[in-house]
Design an enzyme around this catalytic site. Structure first.
Site, PDB file in Angstrom:
ATOM      1  N   ASP A 114       0.847  -1.199   0.000  1.00 42.76           N
ATOM      2  CA  ASP A 114       0.000   0.000   0.000  1.00 42.76           C
ATOM      3  C   ASP A 114       0.888   1.256   0.000  1.00 42.76           C
ATOM      4  OD1 ASP A 114      -2.733  -1.450   0.780  1.00 42.76           O
ATOM      5  OD2 ASP A 114      -1.124  -2.246   2.012  1.00 42.76           O
ATOM      6  N   ASP A 147     -20.225   4.536  14.600  1.00 49.48           N
ATOM      7  CA  ASP A 147     -19.671   5.879  14.433  1.00 49.48           C
ATOM      8  C   ASP A 147     -20.593   6.700  13.527  1.00 49.48           C
ATOM      9  OD1 ASP A 147     -17.523   7.995  13.723  1.00 49.48           O
ATOM     10  OD2 ASP A 147     -16.426   6.660  15.063  1.00 49.48           O
ATOM     11  N   ASP A 156     -10.567   1.707  -0.785  1.00 53.15           N
ATOM     12  CA  ASP A 156      -9.786   0.951   0.190  1.00 53.15           C
ATOM     13  C   ASP A 156     -10.664   0.293   1.261  1.00 53.15           C
ATOM     14  OD1 ASP A 156      -7.138   0.267   0.216  1.00 53.15           O
ATOM     15  OD2 ASP A 156      -6.434   2.040   1.274  1.00 53.15           O
ATOM     16  N   ASP A 166     -28.098   1.893   9.746  1.00 52.11           N
ATOM     17  CA  ASP A 166     -28.101   3.331  10.002  1.00 52.11           C
ATOM     18  C   ASP A 166     -29.220   3.647  10.991  1.00 52.11           C
ATOM     19  OD1 ASP A 166     -28.385   6.087   9.978  1.00 52.11           O
ATOM     20  OD2 ASP A 166     -28.153   6.281   7.805  1.00 52.11           O
ATOM     21  N   ASP A 171     -32.290   3.134   8.261  1.00 50.00           N
ATOM     22  CA  ASP A 171     -32.234   2.271   7.084  1.00 50.00           C
ATOM     23  C   ASP A 171     -31.036   1.341   7.217  1.00 50.00           C
ATOM     24  OD1 ASP A 171     -29.879   3.641   6.118  1.00 50.00           O
ATOM     25  OD2 ASP A 171     -31.178   5.217   5.332  1.00 50.00           O
ATOM     26  N   HIS A 180     -15.654  10.873   9.959  1.00 48.88           N
ATOM     27  CA  HIS A 180     -15.002  10.320  11.139  1.00 48.88           C
ATOM     28  C   HIS A 180     -15.023   8.789  11.139  1.00 48.88           C
ATOM     29  CE1 HIS A 180     -14.600   9.420  15.527  1.00 48.88           C
ATOM     30  NE2 HIS A 180     -13.802  10.494  15.519  1.00 48.88           N
ATOM     31  N   ILE A 198      -3.800   2.890   2.059  1.00 53.41           N
ATOM     32  CA  ILE A 198      -3.202   2.527   3.336  1.00 53.41           C
ATOM     33  C   ILE A 198      -3.343   1.032   3.611  1.00 53.41           C
ATOM     34  CG2 ILE A 198      -3.681   4.814   4.291  1.00 53.41           C
ATOM     35  CD1 ILE A 198      -5.961   3.339   5.923  1.00 53.41           C
ATOM     36  N   ASN A 272     -10.776  13.068  24.747  1.00 58.08           N
ATOM     37  CA  ASN A 272      -9.772  14.068  24.399  1.00 58.08           C
ATOM     38  C   ASN A 272      -9.788  15.254  25.353  1.00 58.08           C
ATOM     39  OD1 ASN A 272      -9.183  12.474  22.113  1.00 58.08           O
ATOM     40  ND2 ASN A 272     -10.780  13.503  20.925  1.00 58.08           N
ATOM     41  N   ALA A 282     -16.048   4.550  27.436  1.00 60.28           N
ATOM     42  CA  ALA A 282     -14.767   3.935  27.798  1.00 60.28           C
ATOM     43  C   ALA A 282     -14.694   3.571  29.271  1.00 60.28           C
ATOM     44  CB  ALA A 282     -13.628   4.884  27.440  1.00 60.28           C
ATOM     45  N   TYR A 284     -16.976   2.254  31.196  1.00 59.76           N
ATOM     46  CA  TYR A 284     -17.745   1.095  31.637  1.00 59.76           C
ATOM     47  C   TYR A 284     -16.819  -0.102  31.869  1.00 59.76           C
ATOM     48  CZ  TYR A 284     -21.746   3.835  29.999  1.00 59.76           C
ATOM     49  OH  TYR A 284     -22.676   4.827  29.807  1.00 59.76           O
ATOM     50  N   SER A 334      -9.955   8.849  19.228  1.00 60.02           N
ATOM     51  CA  SER A 334     -10.774   8.186  18.216  1.00 60.02           C
ATOM     52  C   SER A 334      -9.921   7.407  17.235  1.00 60.02           C
ATOM     53  CB  SER A 334     -11.597   9.216  17.435  1.00 60.02           C
ATOM     54  OG  SER A 334     -12.668   9.709  18.203  1.00 60.02           O
TER      55      SER A 334
END
Length: 454
Positions: A114, A147, A156, A166, A171, A180, A198, A272, A282, A284, A334
């Site tokens: 790549d 996300d 890729d 979704d 849908d 993101h 990549i 962040n 995070a 939990y 992230s």
């Protein structure tokens, strides 16, 4: 000390040396390499005259010999069927000999083609290249990225996408309208070694996606919880949650527990905030919290940290996929999270053979391995920065093709059944791209390891 093993398959002599490390080292059968102390080098050999034979070599009755110019190493060819390891041991004991050894066979290390891979420093920091020479994943194992969705038409990602939902637009097409989620998806499992873009942490594992965040990058407890449970109900082995904010939610905690109990490893970005404030999901108990590190293994300045964060992964200036067949660098926990999520799915595919064997015991094993094999990088996390190479070596039992912890006739049968096959294959134990004699040698040498007597 080495153990030596030779056998005949289909009339071809095959040989392999086994070091104390358990590494299998195939060698050229019927050949030894020897170097004499300078004063005992047979007269004329440096000038290319191989007719003057040292008595130690004459005893072996060689059928041929050659000379490596410049380093005074003699290459001795023995009669077919000779015991090359025994010849090495005999030569090594002779006082005139500086060293004697087998002509070991080496393999090219796998480096994906790549073109943007050199810009992905994170792969090197988590020792992906070393790890990929042991295992490259399995297309029947899935990371679900919950996300903003995924650009599943991306050059890729399209070959890795295996479905999703979704929950923002209600849908079955979780197309990313933000970017993101596409970036996170590429980190975890972009198409790898395809000559484009990549490489993903999990070269062969595939992707599913739930769109739980809007085009603005935000989402409700309802949508996120639905996205997590969808992953559990649709065959995912890892859920990647590069999202956070707000306080503790019983609903979302229950969703995380639901996925965990179904056998999903739940991985979440630590946040962040640049401080020790606990961030959810995070925070939990059944989520693996991931902080962000830089190219020097330092904590990224923005990364949340503390005793509630278990591991770290590269998250500063990470190159990955973006919408519309583009690529770019983003920073954040992230970006660290999908490094670990892709790693978890990749490990899962080595731990078990049948994807449907997913369960909470296996999920706990994967999480424990990731934590226990992390490299210490500072007190900002409790375990360290993840290390794929150490993690895969914690799973692998040489010769255990089916992953049941015992090297037995079932593993031997799998190698024989796949013998000669090329391409990704569990029976290709040394990752050369073909199931061959060296793989059979591994199973036979470790036959019985891990097995208990009845």
């Amino acid at each position: 000390m080495r153990k030596w093993f030779t056998f005949v398959l289909c009339g071809v002599v095959v040989a392999a040396a086994f070091a104390d490390t358990g590494t299998v080292q195939p060698f050229v059968a019927d050949r030894v390499l020897v170097k004499f102390h300078d004063q005992f080098l047979p007269e004329g050999w440096r000038a290319g005259d191989l007719t003057k034979v040292h008595p130690a070599i004459a005893k072996l009755r060689p059928v041929g010999a050659s000379y490596i110019v410049g380093i005074d190493v003699l290459v001795i060819d023995l009669k077919p069927g000779s015991d090359a390891p025994a010849a090495v041991r005999a030569l090594a004991k002779h006082p005139d000999v500086e060293f004697a050894e087998l002509d070991l066979i080496y393999e090219a290390l796998w480096t994906p083609n790549d073109p943007l891979r050199p810009n992905q420093y994170g792969l090197g920091k988590i020792f992906a290249y070393d790890a990929w020479n042991i295992w490259r994943g399995d297309a029947n194992f899935f990371t679900c990225v919950a996300d903003t969705g995924i650009d599943h038409a991306h050059q890729d990602l399209s070959g890795k996408y295996a479905g999703g939902h979704d929950y923002v637009n209600n849908d079955t097409n979780p197309m990313d309208d933000h970017g993101h989620g596409t970036h996170c998806s590429g980190i975890a499992a972009a198409m790898t070694n395809n000559g484009i873009g990549i490489a993903g942490v999990d070269p062969l594992g595939r992707l599913k996606a739930t769109k739980v965040l809007s085009s603005g990058g935000s989402g409700s407890t309802t949508n996120i919880s639905n996205g997590i449970t969808w992953a559990a109900n649709n065959g995912c082995h890892t859920v990647s949650l590069s999202l956070g904010g707000g306080g503790f939610s019983n609903t979302m905690n229950n969703a995380v527990n639901y996925a965990w109990n179904a056998g999903c490893v739940v991985v979440a970005a630590a946040g962040n905030n640049g401080n020790t404030t606990v961030v959810y999901p995070a925070g939990y108990a059944n989520a693996l919290a991931v902080a962000s590190t830089t190219s020097t293994d330092a904590r990224s300045s923005f990364s949340s940290y503390g005793s509630w964060v278990q591991v770290a992964a590269p998250g500063s200036s990470i190159r990955s996929t973006l919408r519309n067949n583009t690529y770019g660098d983003l920073s954040g926990t992230s970006m660290a999270c999908p490094h670990v999520a892709g790693m978890a799915t990749w490990l899962y595919s080595k731990l078990i053979v049948n994807p449907a064997q997913r369960n909470v015991v296996h999920a706990a094993q994967i999480r424990q391995i990731i934590e226990d094999t992390a490299d210490p990088v500072g007190t900002f996390v409790t375990k360290g920065r993840v290390n794929m190479n150490r993690a895969i070596r914690a799973i692998v039992i040489n010769g255990d093709v089916n992953g049941d912890g015992c090297v037995d006739d079932r593993d031997l049968a799998m190698v024989l059944d796949a013998y000669g096959d090329s391409g990704p294959n569990r029976a290709d134990l040394n990752n050369t791209g073909i199931v061959d004699d060296a793989d059979l040698a591994i199973v036979l040498n470790y036959f019985g390891v891990g097995c208990t007597s009845n």
